[in-house]
Motif scaffolding. Structure first.
Motif, PDB file in Angstrom:
ATOM      1  N   GLY A  82      11.191  23.829   8.149  1.00 21.64           N
ATOM      2  CA  GLY A  82      11.166  25.028   7.332  1.00 21.64           C
ATOM      3  C   GLY A  82      10.472  26.190   8.018  1.00 21.64           C
ATOM      4  O   GLY A  82      10.532  26.366   9.236  1.00 21.64           O
ATOM      5  N   ILE A  83       9.774  26.973   7.232  1.00 19.46           N
ATOM      6  CA  ILE A  83       9.082  28.165   7.722  1.00 19.46           C
ATOM      7  C   ILE A  83       7.606  27.877   7.980  1.00 19.46           C
ATOM      8  O   ILE A  83       6.862  28.762   8.448  1.00 19.46           O
ATOM      9  CB  ILE A  83       9.238  29.313   6.687  1.00 19.46           C
ATOM     10  N   MET A  84       7.145  26.647   7.715  1.00 16.62           N
ATOM     11  CA  MET A  84       5.717  26.345   7.804  1.00 16.62           C
ATOM     12  C   MET A  84       5.134  26.513   9.208  1.00 16.62           C
ATOM     13  O   MET A  84       3.985  26.925   9.334  1.00 16.62           O
ATOM     14  CB  MET A  84       5.444  24.942   7.265  1.00 16.62           C
ATOM     15  N   PRO A  85       5.868  26.190  10.307  1.00 17.54           N
ATOM     16  CA  PRO A  85       5.293  26.487  11.633  1.00 17.54           C
ATOM     17  C   PRO A  85       4.970  27.960  11.825  1.00 17.54           C
ATOM     18  O   PRO A  85       3.962  28.308  12.442  1.00 17.54           O
ATOM     19  CB  PRO A  85       6.394  26.020  12.603  1.00 17.54           C
ATOM     20  N   TYR A  86       5.812  28.839  11.270  1.00 14.72           N
ATOM     21  CA  TYR A  86       5.552  30.282  11.369  1.00 14.72           C
ATOM     22  C   TYR A  86       4.326  30.653  10.535  1.00 14.72           C
ATOM     23  O   TYR A  86       3.507  31.486  10.966  1.00 14.72           O
ATOM     24  CB  TYR A  86       6.773  31.063  10.890  1.00 14.72           C
ATOM     25  N   ILE A  87       4.197  30.059   9.350  1.00 12.62           N
ATOM     26  CA  ILE A  87       3.010  30.316   8.517  1.00 12.62           C
ATOM     27  C   ILE A  87       1.750  29.858   9.242  1.00 12.62           C
ATOM     28  O   ILE A  87       0.738  30.569   9.273  1.00 12.62           O
ATOM     29  CB  ILE A  87       3.135  29.584   7.160  1.00 12.62           C
ATOM     30  N   SER A  88       1.805  28.673   9.864  1.00 12.80           N
ATOM     31  CA  SER A  88       0.656  28.157  10.617  1.00 12.80           C
ATOM     32  C   SER A  88       0.308  29.081  11.773  1.00 12.80           C
ATOM     33  O   SER A  88      -0.874  29.374  12.021  1.00 12.80           O
ATOM     34  CB  SER A  88       0.959  26.750  11.147  1.00 12.80           C
ATOM     35  N   ALA A  89       1.337  29.556  12.493  1.00 10.52           N
ATOM     36  CA  ALA A  89       1.107  30.467  13.623  1.00 10.52           C
ATOM     37  C   ALA A  89       0.488  31.773  13.149  1.00 10.52           C
ATOM     38  O   ALA A  89      -0.416  32.321  13.800  1.00 10.52           O
ATOM     39  CB  ALA A  89       2.425  30.731  14.350  1.00 10.52           C
ATOM     40  N   SER A  90       0.954  32.281  12.018  1.00 11.62           N
ATOM     41  CA  SER A  90       0.413  33.537  11.472  1.00 11.62           C
ATOM     42  C   SER A  90      -1.056  33.385  11.115  1.00 11.62           C
ATOM     43  O   SER A  90      -1.865  34.290  11.377  1.00 11.62           O
ATOM     44  CB  SER A  90       1.211  33.955  10.228  1.00 11.62           C
ATOM     45  N   ILE A 120       3.704  37.716  19.733  1.00 14.04           N
ATOM     46  CA  ILE A 120       2.830  36.575  20.057  1.00 14.04           C
ATOM     47  C   ILE A 120       2.976  35.481  19.007  1.00 14.04           C
ATOM     48  O   ILE A 120       3.028  34.284  19.320  1.00 14.04           O
ATOM     49  CB  ILE A 120       1.363  37.044  20.168  1.00 14.04           C
ATOM     50  N   THR A 121       3.049  35.891  17.726  1.00 15.06           N
ATOM     51  CA  THR A 121       3.168  34.926  16.634  1.00 15.06           C
ATOM     52  C   THR A 121       4.443  34.099  16.752  1.00 15.06           C
ATOM     53  O   THR A 121       4.441  32.886  16.524  1.00 15.06           O
ATOM     54  CB  THR A 121       3.142  35.661  15.277  1.00 15.06           C
ATOM     55  N   ARG A 122       5.540  34.742  17.139  1.00 19.32           N
ATOM     56  CA  ARG A 122       6.817  34.036  17.250  1.00 19.32           C
ATOM     57  C   ARG A 122       6.800  33.016  18.389  1.00 19.32           C
ATOM     58  O   ARG A 122       7.325  31.907  18.242  1.00 19.32           O
ATOM     59  CB  ARG A 122       7.956  35.046  17.428  1.00 19.32           C
ATOM     60  N   TRP A 123       6.205  33.391  19.504  1.00 21.10           N
ATOM     61  CA  TRP A 123       6.106  32.424  20.605  1.00 21.10           C
ATOM     62  C   TRP A 123       5.175  31.269  20.255  1.00 21.10           C
ATOM     63  O   TRP A 123       5.414  30.124  20.624  1.00 21.10           O
ATOM     64  CB  TRP A 123       5.652  33.121  21.889  1.00 21.10           C
ATOM     65  N   LEU A 124       4.107  31.582  19.514  1.00 21.56           N
ATOM     66  CA  LEU A 124       3.219  30.508  19.060  1.00 21.56           C
ATOM     67  C   LEU A 124       3.948  29.597  18.079  1.00 21.56           C
ATOM     68  O   LEU A 124       3.721  28.378  18.063  1.00 21.56           O
ATOM     69  CB  LEU A 124       1.970  31.105  18.401  1.00 21.56           C
ATOM     70  N   THR A 125       4.851  30.174  17.273  1.00 26.59           N
ATOM     71  CA  THR A 125       5.662  29.371  16.353  1.00 26.59           C
ATOM     72  C   THR A 125       6.512  28.363  17.119  1.00 26.59           C
ATOM     73  O   THR A 125       6.627  27.193  16.715  1.00 26.59           O
ATOM     74  CB  THR A 125       6.574  30.280  15.503  1.00 26.59           C
ATOM     75  N   VAL A 126       7.117  28.803  18.221  1.00 26.20           N
ATOM     76  CA  VAL A 126       7.906  27.889  19.054  1.00 26.20           C
ATOM     77  C   VAL A 126       7.028  26.754  19.576  1.00 26.20           C
ATOM     78  O   VAL A 126       7.424  25.576  19.552  1.00 26.20           O
ATOM     79  CB  VAL A 126       8.557  28.652  20.235  1.00 26.20           C
ATOM     80  N   GLY A 127       5.810  27.101  20.041  1.00 24.93           N
ATOM     81  CA  GLY A 127       4.890  26.070  20.527  1.00 24.93           C
ATOM     82  C   GLY A 127       4.514  25.065  19.459  1.00 24.93           C
ATOM     83  O   GLY A 127       4.474  23.853  19.704  1.00 24.93           O
ATOM     84  N   ILE A 128       4.260  25.550  18.232  1.00 25.10           N
ATOM     85  CA  ILE A 128       3.919  24.654  17.123  1.00 25.10           C
ATOM     86  C   ILE A 128       5.109  23.767  16.778  1.00 25.10           C
ATOM     87  O   ILE A 128       4.950  22.573  16.477  1.00 25.10           O
ATOM     88  CB  ILE A 128       3.444  25.469  15.905  1.00 25.10           C
TER      89      ILE A 128
END
Length: 470
Positions: A82-90, A120-128
């Motif tokens: 879902g969208i939770m990796p993006y929430i975690s990155a944010s 930066i947040t989007r790239w961190l989302t990919v890493g997560i």
């Protein structure tokens, strides 16, 4: 009913608003469709069979993990993360902006800084995603792999690939990681498109859609449980829904509650020889919400409480295992006691790091503003901090009560599915996003009909002037 029809008629007549709502619903429909597409190599019917065989405690855990994805998590869908990796990155980036001076500087660069932080947040989302996707696949193989002969049917029913072979396992893992990561990025894209072309915050609407899609099934099961199984009947059902409405009103009051700190802005002074005369004062206020942290304390606390549940089966030390066992029942006393304490702690912590008291005081002083009877500078900081602490304490207690309400109502006889809508993150998100959506629709309607009224007024004025000339 008439008011509802009038509102619907007004929305439908506003062409721009109507277009935005249709676009929003279309993108949400695409997201819901994706939530039912399984990961390549997974048989969705086998997942359903496994979920039916789980005990109530495990089902409760899976429902919590799946509540933000509309069931995609426990269906082994391509949108399972879902969208939770993006929430975690944010959240991580938000905390890093406080600690790292470079990110603090970037954050203050206005629109360009905002774009850089989003990048930066989007790239961190990919890493997560590259971390969470393998962990999710490990949990699938651990859950569905046969431990004894009695569960061997789950393996054959669940996997369409032979994951016992090296090549089959590598193929399954490679495809799974790529698909799950792509699914999260696709969900982010949908959220951005909703924000840009639709109405409301796209990410919030996607989360809310995943939550409310489970609501009709929960209602049906609750009604069936009370009426067909002779578990209380209509009277108990009436009181359950009455309690549920009271809880919703309670959440609305908590979300909307603010403490207004009055401030004064001095426009300018007129010099009169040796004296000065005050020309104008503008009276405004600083709105401090009782729950400035929103749902973040519940999300943080839930993540920590799920840690022992996730690794319970991998611990060999008996003492540690017995300690983790106390928190295994998500409806039990120890789990909810620890959960409520964590919620209160994180409410104070998150409020402290997200409300820049020093910056508010500096901005007031720089713009010629002050709090009546409070000196600018250090006294202003202490005063705002004192007010914030006083309103955060009841806010933290009320958030903790809302967080554990699903467990309380489950204990008094409400079904597992419906109990999740009695509080916790799910109800707060739905109420908060709905209030925000109503506010945005009202703004669109006000602008649309205000322009029409101004056109009619100008037309009447022109007609009046023309008549006078004649």
């Amino acid at each position: 009913m008439n008011n509802f029809l009038i509102i619907f008629h007004n929305i439908w007549n506003a062409k721009e608003l109507r277009k935005k709502i249709i676009i929003t619903l279309s993108f949400l429909l695409v997201y819901r469709f994706g939530a039912y597409i399984p990961i390549p190599g997974i048989n969705p019917l086998g997942i359903v069979d496994f979920m039916k065989s789980m005990n109530s405690g495990s089902k409760g855990l899976m429902q919590i993990l799946s509540s933000f994805t509309g069931g995609a998590f426990n269906r082994a869908s391509i949108l399972a993360l879902g969208i939770m990796p993006y929430i975690s990155a944010s959240i991580i980036i938000q905390l890093m902006c406080i600690v790292i001076p470079y990110l603090q500087k970037v954050q203050r660069d206005g629109e360009s800084g905002k774009r850089h932080i989003n990048f930066i947040t989007r790239w961190l989302t990919v890493g997560i995603c590259l971390i969470q996707a393998p962990l999710y696949l490990i949990s699938l193989t651990k859950q569905f792999n046969p431990i004894n002969d009695s569960s061997s049917s789950f393996l054959s029913n669940t996997y369409l690939l032979n994951i016992n072979t090296f090549h089959g396992k590598i193929l399954f893992w490679t495809i799974g990681i790529i698909i799950l990561t792509s699914g999260t990025m696709f969900t982010m894209w949908l959220g951005d498109k909703i924000t840009d072309e639709g109405i409301g915050n796209g990410i919030s609407l996607i989360i809310m859609s995943g939550i409310i899609v489970r609501f009709p099934d929960s209602i049906v099961k609750e009604i069936y449980n009370k009426l067909n199984i002779k578990n209380g009947g209509m009277i108990i059902l009436f009181f359950e829904f009455l309690l549920w409405l009271i809880v919703i009103l309670f959440c609305i009051v908590i979300i909307q509650s603010i403490r207004k700190i009055p401030i004064q802005y001095v426009s300018h002074y007129k010099s009169l020889g040796l004296s000065s005369k005050l020309i104008h004062k503008k009276h405004q206020y600083i709105p401090l919400k009782m729950t400035s942290a929103g749902v973040m304390p519940i999300i943080f606390s839930q993540a920590i409480m799920l840690f022992p549940l996730t690794f319970f089966n991998y611990v060999n030390n008996e003492k540690i295992k017995n300690f983790f066992y106390l928190f295994q029942d998500i409806y039990g006393l120890w789990y909810n006691l620890a959960f409520s304490i964590l919620v209160m702690i994180f409410t104070f912590f998150y409020t402290a790091i997200t409300i820049p008291v020093n910056q508010i005081a500096d901005d007031l002083k720089r713009n010629g503003g002050h709090i009546p009877k409070i000196k600018p500078g250090k006294e202003t900081v202490e005063y705002i901090d004192s007010i914030l602490s006083k309103i955060t304490l009841p806010g933290a207690i009320l958030l903790a009560i809302i967080a554990i309400l699903p467990s309380i109502v489950f204990r008094i006889g409400i079904t597992q599915n419906f109990s999740l809508f009695y509080g916790g993150t799910s109800l707060l998100i739905v109420v908060g996003v709905t209030l925000d959506l109503i506010q945005q629709v009202d703004i669109y309607l006000l602008n649309y009909y205000y322009d029409d009224l101004m056109m009619i007024k100008n037309r009447n004025n022109n007609r009046y002037i023309s008549n006078n000339k004649i």
